[in-house]
Design an enzyme around this catalytic site. Structure first.
Site, short mmCIF file in Angstrom:
data_model
loop_
_atom_site.label_atom_id
_atom_site.label_comp_id
_atom_site.label_asym_id
_atom_site.label_seq_id
_atom_site.Cartn_x
_atom_site.Cartn_y
_atom_site.Cartn_z
N TYR A 85 9.59 43.09 65.09
CA TYR A 85 10.15 42.05 64.21
C TYR A 85 11.59 42.41 63.86
O TYR A 85 12.49 41.58 63.90
CB TYR A 85 9.30 41.95 62.94
CG TYR A 85 9.67 40.78 62.06
CD1 TYR A 85 8.99 39.57 62.17
CD2 TYR A 85 10.71 40.88 61.13
CE1 TYR A 85 9.33 38.50 61.38
CE2 TYR A 85 11.05 39.80 60.34
CZ TYR A 85 10.36 38.60 60.46
OH TYR A 85 10.70 37.53 59.68
N PHE A 137 29.08 16.52 71.17
CA PHE A 137 27.81 16.54 71.87
C PHE A 137 26.80 15.92 70.91
O PHE A 137 26.97 16.01 69.69
CB PHE A 137 27.40 17.96 72.32
CG PHE A 137 26.13 17.91 73.11
CD1 PHE A 137 26.12 17.33 74.36
CD2 PHE A 137 24.94 18.36 72.59
CE1 PHE A 137 24.93 17.21 75.08
CE2 PHE A 137 23.75 18.25 73.30
CZ PHE A 137 23.75 17.68 74.55
N THR A 138 25.75 15.30 71.43
CA THR A 138 24.83 14.51 70.58
C THR A 138 24.30 15.31 69.39
O THR A 138 24.37 14.87 68.24
CB THR A 138 23.63 14.03 71.42
OG1 THR A 138 23.06 15.15 72.10
CG2 THR A 138 24.04 12.97 72.44
N ASP A 228 32.31 25.88 71.32
CA ASP A 228 30.97 25.68 71.88
C ASP A 228 31.01 26.22 73.31
O ASP A 228 31.64 25.63 74.19
CB ASP A 228 30.61 24.19 71.85
CG ASP A 228 29.20 23.92 72.41
OD1 ASP A 228 28.72 24.73 73.22
OD2 ASP A 228 28.60 22.90 72.04
N LYS A 271 21.67 27.09 78.67
CA LYS A 271 22.63 26.74 79.69
C LYS A 271 23.40 27.97 80.17
O LYS A 271 23.32 28.35 81.32
CB LYS A 271 23.63 25.71 79.13
CG LYS A 271 23.00 24.37 78.80
CD LYS A 271 23.98 23.48 78.04
CE LYS A 271 24.40 22.30 78.86
NZ LYS A 271 23.39 21.23 78.94
N ARG A 394 23.73 8.82 79.79
CA ARG A 394 24.72 9.33 78.84
C ARG A 394 25.69 8.18 78.57
O ARG A 394 26.76 8.09 79.11
CB ARG A 394 25.47 10.55 79.39
CG ARG A 394 24.60 11.76 79.64
CD ARG A 394 24.31 12.65 78.43
NE ARG A 394 23.37 12.18 77.47
CZ ARG A 394 22.75 12.97 76.58
NH1 ARG A 394 22.96 14.26 76.57
NH2 ARG A 394 21.93 12.47 75.69
N PHE A 460 17.78 8.36 71.90
CA PHE A 460 17.62 8.45 73.35
C PHE A 460 16.45 9.33 73.76
O PHE A 460 15.91 9.18 74.84
CB PHE A 460 18.91 8.96 74.01
CG PHE A 460 19.36 10.30 73.51
CD1 PHE A 460 20.18 10.39 72.40
CD2 PHE A 460 18.95 11.47 74.14
CE1 PHE A 460 20.59 11.63 71.92
CE2 PHE A 460 19.36 12.70 73.67
CZ PHE A 460 20.18 12.78 72.55
N1 F0G Z 1 26.35 22.02 72.99
C1 F0G Z 1 26.45 21.57 74.24
C2 F0G Z 1 27.78 21.43 74.88
C3 F0G Z 1 25.28 21.23 74.95
O1 F0G Z 1 25.38 20.76 76.18
C4 F0G Z 1 24.02 21.37 74.32
C5 F0G Z 1 22.80 20.98 75.01
C6 F0G Z 1 23.98 21.85 73.01
C7 F0G Z 1 25.16 22.18 72.38
C8 F0G Z 1 22.66 22.02 72.28
O2 F0G Z 1 21.98 23.10 72.79
O3 F0G Z 1 19.86 22.10 73.73
O4 F0G Z 1 20.07 24.56 73.28
O5 F0G Z 1 19.92 22.95 71.42
N2 F0G Z 1 22.77 20.29 76.07
C9 F0G Z 1 21.58 19.89 76.79
C10 F0G Z 1 21.93 18.91 77.89
C11 F0G Z 1 20.47 19.39 75.94
O6 F0G Z 1 21.00 18.41 78.52
O7 F0G Z 1 23.11 18.69 78.17
P1 F0G Z 1 20.36 23.17 72.81
#
Ligand code: F0G
Length: 487
Positions: A85, A137-138, A228, A271, A394, A460
């Protein structure tokens, strides 16, 4: 002799094809189901590719998130994970990798990228703040708004042009940044955010020259910078290929140069290091202290942060591999191949080719489908029906509904076809291209979509849609006419 392939290997024949610098040792069986089954599957999924079961999918190009192929070294590292832990050796190995690759001393683990965004947003954003960035980013936008912030995308004019030969469409427009600071005042700006390989505009990188200019302005006004780094490996690769100053630099030095320009670096490890998880790092103790307790509250203790120790081990190795050009060039070189082949056929795709995926311009592909009938969503559904290839919308479906009940129309309507690292072969890539060509020739058969169930947040993911007419059946009929009853 000229180097003819896309990743630096010379072909005597002059052919331009990417070559894999890895071999396949573990495989997963795939199925290409008959078209009637694919049609039934997309109805079951509410015309939303997020809702498909992978048993119905042939090539899963939804995302690279958590789907990059792991290396043998990553998988073997998982066996030596130290279950604890607190004080796990696995964490210290990951911390050392982050120190080395990102050049940051203080490390906070988080269970994925959006968890890091939650921590950063809660730690730094107050109601009424404004956050400038190259593009949102979303999940980033959702967290920032939840904390009372408003985002401002201050991209350059070229950024959202589909066809371009500008090498760094992910750059921040410096004049817009200065105007924004003058308008709102530095005290309203908790940080400036730069996203590597800007996801939603087609995986487009920023240049180090641009980041340096942004840094200068940030320093002048005492504003911090947040990077990021989820797609930082690919951004570094494009810097090496496209920014003259760095053409002879090593990837590891480019990564350090970028991270050095940011006060806080965060990432989705799903990623950047081809595993699961995420994290935040900084060299500033004061910033670290602002975030530290939130990690314990939301993620878990500071030496695991919501991740399993196995994932942490694989992350440490994956991060080190991000400094290897043969690893980070693999996805961009396949994307470049696909983009070039589609472009040659007149199919509208985002150029120059970027990171993460091949991005098809749905407005150019389906000019007869109005934006409020979601052309990118319709194109994603149509491609799935005729090929079993699953991409991601997208565009406006990934946007939001405004208080007046109207959609906030997206700047670009893209169908993203992700190329997770080292997953697909060239023949699979050619299959995708072939089906897209057929679809383009039959594009007038594709109609629009409408929402039948619409969640209030990040709609989405779980939203359900329906076709505005019986266009899917007409598309299937034409497919059978051309391909017989084949797959
Ligand atoms: N920032 C960027 C640039 C991303 O592409 C993503 C995720 C995140 C933050 C969030 O990270 O998914 O680990 O919580 N992108 C994925 C995509 C979901 O399909 O492009 P996460």
């Amino acid at each position: 002799m000229e180097k003819n392939s896309l990743n630096g290997i010379t072909f005597y024949s002059g052919e331009q094809i990417p070559v894999e610098l890895h071999k396949v040792r573990v495989v997963q069986k795939l199925f290409l189901n008959p078209i009637d089954e694919r049609l039934a599957a997309i109805y079951r999924a509410g015309f939303n590719t997020f809702q498909l079961n992978t048993l119905d999918v042939f090539l899963d190009m939804l995302t690279d998130s958590g789907t990059n192929a792991m290396s043998d070294n990553q998988i073997s590292s998982m066996l030596k994970a130290d279950d604890a832990y607190a004080g796990s050796q696995s964490f210290y190995r990951m911390e050392a990798a982050i120190n080395e690759v990102f050049g940051k001393k203080y490390v906070l683990p988080a269970h994925q990228g959006r968890a890091a965004e939650n921590i950063i947003s809660q730690a730094f954003i107050k109601k009424g703040d404004v956050i400038p960035m190259n593009y949102h980013f979303t999940t980033t936008k959702a967290h920032m708004e939840l904390n009372g912030g408003t985002i401002f995308e201050i991209y350059t004019e070229e950024a959202i042009k589909i066809k371009s030969n500008v090498p760094f469409k992910g750059n921040i427009d410096i004049k817009k940044l200065e105007d924004l600071i003058a308008k709102y005042g530095a005290e309203k700006i908790p940080f400036i955010r730069m996203e590597a390989s800007t996801n939603l505009i087609g995986g487009q990188p920023f240049s180090i020259a641009n980041m340096r200019e942004v840094r200068k302005i940030a320093d002048k006004h005492g504003i911090i910078m947040v990077l990021d780094a989820s797609l930082i490996g690919e951004n570094a690769y494009f810097v090496k290929k496209r920014e003259a100053e760095f053409k002879n630099s090593e990837i590891k030095d480019i990564l350090l140069t970028m991270c050095d320009l940011a006060d806080v670096v965060y990432f989705s490890s799903r990623k950047v290091s081809s595993t699961r998880g995420g994290g935040i790092c900084t060299n500033r103790e004061d910033l670290f202290m602002k975030m530290r307790d939130l990690v314990i509250l939301y993620e878990g203790f500071l030496t695991y942060g919501g991740m399993s120790v196995r994932e942490i081990e694989a992350m440490a190795v994956g991060l080190m591999e991000t400094t290897d050009e043969t690893v980070i060039s693999q996805s961009p070189s396949f994307i470049e191949f696909a983009v070039n082949e589609l472009d040659k056929k007149g199919i509208p795709v985002v150029t120059p080719s970027g990171a993460l995926g091949c991005h098809v311009d749905a407005i150019g592909f389906l000019p007869h489908v109005p934006q409020k009938e979601y052309p990118a969503g319709a194109l994603a559904a149509a491609l799935f029906i005729i090929s079993g290839c699953r991409g991601m919308e997208r565009g406006t479906i990934s946007s939001v509904r405004l208080e007046n009940g109207e959609d906030l129309l997206a700047d670009v309507e893209l169908l993203r076809l992700a190329f997770p690292r080292r997953v697909f072969t060239l023949s699979q890539t050619k299959f995708l291209i072939d089906r897209l060509i057929w679809l383009y020739q039959n594009r007038e058969l594709v109609g629009g979509l409408k929402f039948v169930e619409e969640p209030a947040v990040l709609r989405f993911f779980l939203g359900r849609l329906a076709p505005t007419s019986n266009w899917p059946e007409k598309l299937v009929a034409k497919f059978k006419q051309d391909f017989g009853e084949s797959l």
